[in-house]
Write a protein that holds these residues in place. Sequence first.
Motif, PDB file in Angstrom:
ATOM      1  N   ARG A 111      -7.492 -32.853  31.249  1.00  0.00           N
ATOM      2  CA  ARG A 111      -6.174 -32.204  31.228  1.00  0.00           C
ATOM      3  C   ARG A 111      -5.077 -33.149  31.673  1.00  0.00           C
ATOM      4  NH1 ARG A 111      -5.810 -26.906  34.520  1.00  0.00           N
ATOM      5  NH2 ARG A 111      -3.696 -26.984  33.615  1.00  0.00           N
ATOM      6  N   MET A 112      -5.404 -33.984  32.668  1.00  0.00           N
ATOM      7  CA  MET A 112      -4.387 -34.924  33.151  1.00  0.00           C
ATOM      8  C   MET A 112      -4.065 -35.962  32.088  1.00  0.00           C
ATOM      9  SD  MET A 112      -5.712 -35.475  37.076  1.00  0.00           S
ATOM     10  CE  MET A 112      -4.468 -36.734  37.365  1.00  0.00           C
ATOM     11  N   VAL A 113      -5.068 -36.389  31.340  1.00  0.00           N
ATOM     12  CA  VAL A 113      -4.826 -37.380  30.286  1.00  0.00           C
ATOM     13  C   VAL A 113      -4.023 -36.767  29.138  1.00  0.00           C
ATOM     14  CG1 VAL A 113      -5.980 -38.879  28.587  1.00  0.00           C
ATOM     15  CG2 VAL A 113      -6.898 -38.663  30.899  1.00  0.00           C
ATOM     16  N   HIS A 114      -4.234 -35.487  28.892  1.00  0.00           N
ATOM     17  CA  HIS A 114      -3.540 -34.785  27.799  1.00  0.00           C
ATOM     18  C   HIS A 114      -2.676 -33.677  28.417  1.00  0.00           C
ATOM     19  CE1 HIS A 114      -6.123 -36.817  24.867  1.00  0.00           C
ATOM     20  NE2 HIS A 114      -7.146 -36.543  25.691  1.00  0.00           N
ATOM     21  N   PRO A 115      -1.428 -33.970  28.757  1.00  0.00           N
ATOM     22  CA  PRO A 115      -0.602 -33.002  29.495  1.00  0.00           C
ATOM     23  C   PRO A 115      -0.292 -31.719  28.706  1.00  0.00           C
ATOM     24  CG  PRO A 115       0.700 -34.894  28.785  1.00  0.00           C
ATOM     25  CD  PRO A 115      -0.729 -35.253  28.506  1.00  0.00           C
ATOM     26  N   HIS A 116      -0.382 -31.757  27.380  1.00  0.00           N
ATOM     27  CA  HIS A 116      -0.077 -30.552  26.601  1.00  0.00           C
ATOM     28  C   HIS A 116      -1.295 -29.671  26.403  1.00  0.00           C
ATOM     29  CE1 HIS A 116       3.971 -31.865  25.731  1.00  0.00           C
ATOM     30  NE2 HIS A 116       3.502 -33.065  25.374  1.00  0.00           N
ATOM     31  N   VAL A 117      -2.451 -30.072  26.964  1.00  0.00           N
ATOM     32  CA  VAL A 117      -3.643 -29.243  26.934  1.00  0.00           C
ATOM     33  C   VAL A 117      -3.600 -28.331  28.148  1.00  0.00           C
ATOM     34  CG1 VAL A 117      -6.151 -29.228  27.053  1.00  0.00           C
ATOM     35  CG2 VAL A 117      -4.979 -30.919  25.631  1.00  0.00           C
ATOM     36  N   SER A 118      -3.699 -27.031  27.924  1.00  0.00           N
ATOM     37  CA  SER A 118      -3.579 -26.080  29.026  1.00  0.00           C
ATOM     38  C   SER A 118      -4.905 -25.765  29.688  1.00  0.00           C
ATOM     39  CB  SER A 118      -2.953 -24.776  28.522  1.00  0.00           C
ATOM     40  OG  SER A 118      -3.808 -24.175  27.550  1.00  0.00           O
ATOM     41  N   SER A 119      -6.021 -25.906  28.958  1.00  0.00           N
ATOM     42  CA  SER A 119      -7.307 -25.533  29.529  1.00  0.00           C
ATOM     43  C   SER A 119      -8.417 -26.262  28.790  1.00  0.00           C
ATOM     44  CB  SER A 119      -7.509 -24.016  29.424  1.00  0.00           C
ATOM     45  OG  SER A 119      -8.785 -23.640  29.857  1.00  0.00           O
ATOM     46  N   VAL A 120      -9.470 -26.669  29.548  1.00  0.00           N
ATOM     47  CA  VAL A 120     -10.679 -27.260  28.985  1.00  0.00           C
ATOM     48  C   VAL A 120     -11.839 -26.384  29.452  1.00  0.00           C
ATOM     49  CG1 VAL A 120     -12.080 -29.333  28.735  1.00  0.00           C
ATOM     50  CG2 VAL A 120      -9.619 -29.539  29.135  1.00  0.00           C
ATOM     51  N   TYR A 121     -12.779 -26.064  28.559  1.00  0.00           N
ATOM     52  CA  TYR A 121     -13.800 -25.101  28.916  1.00  0.00           C
ATOM     53  C   TYR A 121     -15.089 -25.403  28.164  1.00  0.00           C
ATOM     54  CZ  TYR A 121     -11.611 -23.405  24.670  1.00  0.00           C
ATOM     55  OH  TYR A 121     -11.062 -23.328  23.431  1.00  0.00           O
ATOM     56  N   MET A 122     -16.173 -24.785  28.643  1.00  0.00           N
ATOM     57  CA  MET A 122     -17.485 -24.891  28.009  1.00  0.00           C
ATOM     58  C   MET A 122     -18.167 -23.540  28.161  1.00  0.00           C
ATOM     59  SD  MET A 122     -20.712 -27.404  28.850  1.00  0.00           S
ATOM     60  CE  MET A 122     -20.773 -26.862  30.551  1.00  0.00           C
ATOM     61  N   ALA A 123     -18.901 -23.128  27.134  1.00  0.00           N
ATOM     62  CA  ALA A 123     -19.667 -21.890  27.169  1.00  0.00           C
ATOM     63  C   ALA A 123     -21.058 -22.153  26.625  1.00  0.00           C
ATOM     64  CB  ALA A 123     -18.972 -20.807  26.347  1.00  0.00           C
ATOM     65  N   ARG A 124     -22.054 -21.453  27.184  1.00  0.00           N
ATOM     66  CA  ARG A 124     -23.450 -21.643  26.790  1.00  0.00           C
ATOM     67  C   ARG A 124     -23.984 -20.368  26.139  1.00  0.00           C
ATOM     68  NH1 ARG A 124     -26.009 -26.188  28.896  1.00  0.00           N
ATOM     69  NH2 ARG A 124     -24.396 -27.780  29.199  1.00  0.00           N
ATOM     70  N   TYR A 149     -15.635 -19.619  19.980  1.00  0.00           N
ATOM     71  CA  TYR A 149     -17.076 -19.860  20.121  1.00  0.00           C
ATOM     72  C   TYR A 149     -17.770 -19.663  18.772  1.00  0.00           C
ATOM     73  CZ  TYR A 149     -21.726 -19.752  22.310  1.00  0.00           C
ATOM     74  OH  TYR A 149     -23.015 -20.021  22.658  1.00  0.00           O
ATOM     75  N   GLN A 150     -17.422 -18.583  18.080  1.00  0.00           N
ATOM     76  CA  GLN A 150     -18.057 -18.295  16.793  1.00  0.00           C
ATOM     77  C   GLN A 150     -17.664 -19.327  15.740  1.00  0.00           C
ATOM     78  OE1 GLN A 150     -16.942 -14.293  15.892  1.00  0.00           O
ATOM     79  NE2 GLN A 150     -17.979 -13.421  17.678  1.00  0.00           N
ATOM     80  N   LEU A 151     -16.409 -19.835  15.788  1.00  0.00           N
ATOM     81  CA  LEU A 151     -15.974 -20.855  14.837  1.00  0.00           C
ATOM     82  C   LEU A 151     -16.776 -22.130  15.011  1.00  0.00           C
ATOM     83  CD1 LEU A 151     -13.935 -21.783  12.665  1.00  0.00           C
ATOM     84  CD2 LEU A 151     -12.429 -22.503  14.530  1.00  0.00           C
ATOM     85  N   ALA A 152     -16.953 -22.587  16.261  1.00  0.00           N
ATOM     86  CA  ALA A 152     -17.720 -23.815  16.503  1.00  0.00           C
ATOM     87  C   ALA A 152     -19.171 -23.633  16.111  1.00  0.00           C
ATOM     88  CB  ALA A 152     -17.596 -24.206  17.975  1.00  0.00           C
ATOM     89  N   LYS A 153     -19.750 -22.455  16.376  1.00  0.00           N
ATOM     90  CA  LYS A 153     -21.150 -22.214  16.046  1.00  0.00           C
ATOM     91  C   LYS A 153     -21.366 -22.215  14.538  1.00  0.00           C
ATOM     92  CE  LYS A 153     -24.937 -19.053  17.192  1.00  0.00           C
ATOM     93  NZ  LYS A 153     -25.302 -17.811  17.939  1.00  0.00           N
ATOM     94  N   GLU A 154     -20.351 -21.758  13.761  1.00  0.00           N
ATOM     95  CA  GLU A 154     -20.475 -21.714  12.310  1.00  0.00           C
ATOM     96  C   GLU A 154     -20.255 -23.079  11.667  1.00  0.00           C
ATOM     97  OE1 GLU A 154     -17.617 -18.852  11.188  1.00  0.00           O
ATOM     98  OE2 GLU A 154     -18.750 -17.122  11.923  1.00  0.00           O
ATOM     99  N   HIS A 155     -19.700 -24.070  12.411  1.00  0.00           N
ATOM    100  CA  HIS A 155     -19.418 -25.397  11.854  1.00  0.00           C
ATOM    101  C   HIS A 155     -20.055 -26.455  12.739  1.00  0.00           C
ATOM    102  CE1 HIS A 155     -16.271 -22.790  10.184  1.00  0.00           C
ATOM    103  NE2 HIS A 155     -16.303 -23.610   9.115  1.00  0.00           N
ATOM    104  N   PRO A 156     -21.357 -26.612  12.737  1.00  0.00           N
ATOM    105  CA  PRO A 156     -22.029 -27.612  13.587  1.00  0.00           C
ATOM    106  C   PRO A 156     -21.686 -29.032  13.149  1.00  0.00           C
ATOM    107  CG  PRO A 156     -23.578 -26.643  12.044  1.00  0.00           C
ATOM    108  CD  PRO A 156     -22.308 -25.880  11.887  1.00  0.00           C
ATOM    109  N   GLY A 157     -21.540 -29.907  14.142  1.00  0.00           N
ATOM    110  CA  GLY A 157     -21.332 -31.309  13.860  1.00  0.00           C
ATOM    111  C   GLY A 157     -19.906 -31.704  13.595  1.00  0.00           C
ATOM    112  N   VAL A 158     -18.912 -30.775  13.612  1.00  0.00           N
ATOM    113  CA  VAL A 158     -17.511 -31.113  13.354  1.00  0.00           C
ATOM    114  C   VAL A 158     -16.638 -30.513  14.451  1.00  0.00           C
ATOM    115  CG1 VAL A 158     -17.847 -31.205  10.858  1.00  0.00           C
ATOM    116  CG2 VAL A 158     -17.155 -29.068  11.939  1.00  0.00           C
TER     117      VAL A 158
END
Length: 698
Positions: A111-124, A149-158
């Motif tokens: 977040r500090m490197v990218h000031p316009h990013v408001s949140s970084v997260y991970m879900a399992r 979450y569903q968008l990333a799961k439907e497009h693996p590897g990108v």
Amino acid sequence: MRLQTKALALFAVSGALLVTLVGVVQSAELKARTLDAISHQIGKQLENLDFALTRFLKDVEEDLIILAADARIRTDRDKDFTSFFSADENTFVYHISPHEQEIIDVFSTFRMVHPHVSSVYMARENGSSVRSHKRDRPTRYDPRLRPWYQLAKEHPGVVSRTPPYRSVASPDVNIGVVTPLLDHRDRFFGVVGADITLAGLTEYVAAFSLSHEGQALLLDEKGVVLASQDRSMLFKNVRSIYPEGHQLMEAEKGGPVLLDGQGGRQYAYVSPSPGTGWRLVALVREQKIQAAIREAVSANVLFLAAAIVLLSLATLVGLYRCILTPVGALTQGAWHIRKTGDLRHRFAEGGRDELQELGGAFNQMLASMEAAEAQRKASRQDMLEERSLLEERSLLEERVKARTLELEALNRDLAHEVAVRQQAEKACQEANQAKSLFLANMAHDAEKSRDAGMNGPATRPVEPERLMAVPGQGAPLPGAGQALPLGAPPAEALTGYPPELLALGSLDALQGIRRIGGKAEAYRKQLRRFREHYPDAAAELQRLAAEEGAKSAEAYCHALKGVSGNLGATALYATVSAIDALLKQGRLPAAAQLEEMRLRLQEVMADIDSLAVAGSPLPAPPAAPLALGEILARLEHLALALQYDLGAVEAVLGGLRAGTRGHEIEPVLREVAAKTDVFAIDEALDLVSELRQRLLNP
């Protein structure tokens, strides 16, 4: 308006029109040039903004891939990660393990490197999650159901970008950049992502300045506003903001699109972004462009106006000396002729221009007018004499026309009188013929009855004077001074009638009894029948006139007139006769006439109701069945009684019905009696005639 004033106004208007025309032409040309320059300039600025925005998003995506490859992020020890499955906002307490805290520190650095990013997260896949900072509200939450979450799961590897969505933990609207987590066997086990809020994206886009105080908009593929200096437009579809919003999604790079917004008209310049799939739009207010155009046009118009004013002054001086002065002389001469009527006045002639030729033409015209005036005076006297003759002729024609109308009226009256006399003569002839026929038939029937050995009423012929007492059902009432009908009983023979009948005020009982053959009881019965069948005659006549027209009303009124005349209701008869005359002409009676008829009818009904009801007659004793010959003789007798002696109808019809009980003609005789009860004499006669023909030709 004077000619000098018109000339000045003409030069002023011409100069103003010329200045306006040049200004409009230059304004249109300068506007086109200015718009082209602005389009080119803003197009370059939008290309630079697109390059920077694409580079910004690429940096976030590339760094996110590096972040997803970090071994600390890819750890499989996710059982102790924070879970919000059963979180209660009021009682939830974070329990962050050292390993989870290490991941949070990595996310915070991102977040500090990218000031316009408001949140970084991970879900399992087990439903746990790790965020760069704690949620504002620890509500119950399952990250696996979120669109990112569903968008990333439907497009693996990108790396994928989500459409704008509203955050669960805050009121922000975010765009998510997400990538899936895959193990060494390419099995999906989680998602890593970073959110960019629309507010942050707006700050990034607003850092780029546009010419002419333009403002930048950023639209996604569906037209949703991702970045705008007007924060009220964020996360709204541009089609709902501007009526012409669909043009922004259809326009290619090039000319502007004109928009109507709350702040006024705006020019919109569109630049599609190939790298992001979004659209960059620059909005420039129309006032800014018009101001630039006005500055360029004002100087040219002022110079042109000064040149036109100098040229107009020089032209006006020459016009005054060469044209206006000679025209003024012509005007003064014309006014002199108008005021004085002096046709001998002449204009000066001394040049070769058109004005001098006009003066000569005026002089010739005056000479012609002088000669014409003399001829007019001579013709006026002739016209007055001719008018006098025409007036006398018109008066004579009017007198002839009036006399012709008088003669035509006299001819019509004479023709009407002749027709009336012819009808009267015809009626007398028909009555004489009917009398002769009746006497012959009665003599023949009497002879046949005596030959057959019969006696009773059928063998006694009716006295002709008694039958002729009532020539017909519709016979007119005698007027004052007229003699009683033929064969009427003398006055001394009527002295035995009931006094209650003679005392009726609205009914001439003596006249009615005479018309029904001198039988008081028969007359009383006819009064009761009239009471039964005509209680609301005035209302019924009014209804027929209103609903079915004058023709149907006239038939009903004519029948009522005949019945009231036969009963001796003189006042009612006179009122109904007047209404019948109107209906014959196709005219409806007035309300006052109908009211008069109703009052006369009430008087008659009141007199009838005042009579004592006589006792019901005893039933007739059974009679011997009649032979066919006697039935035919009595039918002939009944027909004559229906035509000439209504008082004898009841006795004849009663004897006939008594002698034909059980016979096939009994229903027909019952219908004849019903028609007689309602005074439908013509219909009763038709039934009797048909019955005689049926018996004679079985």
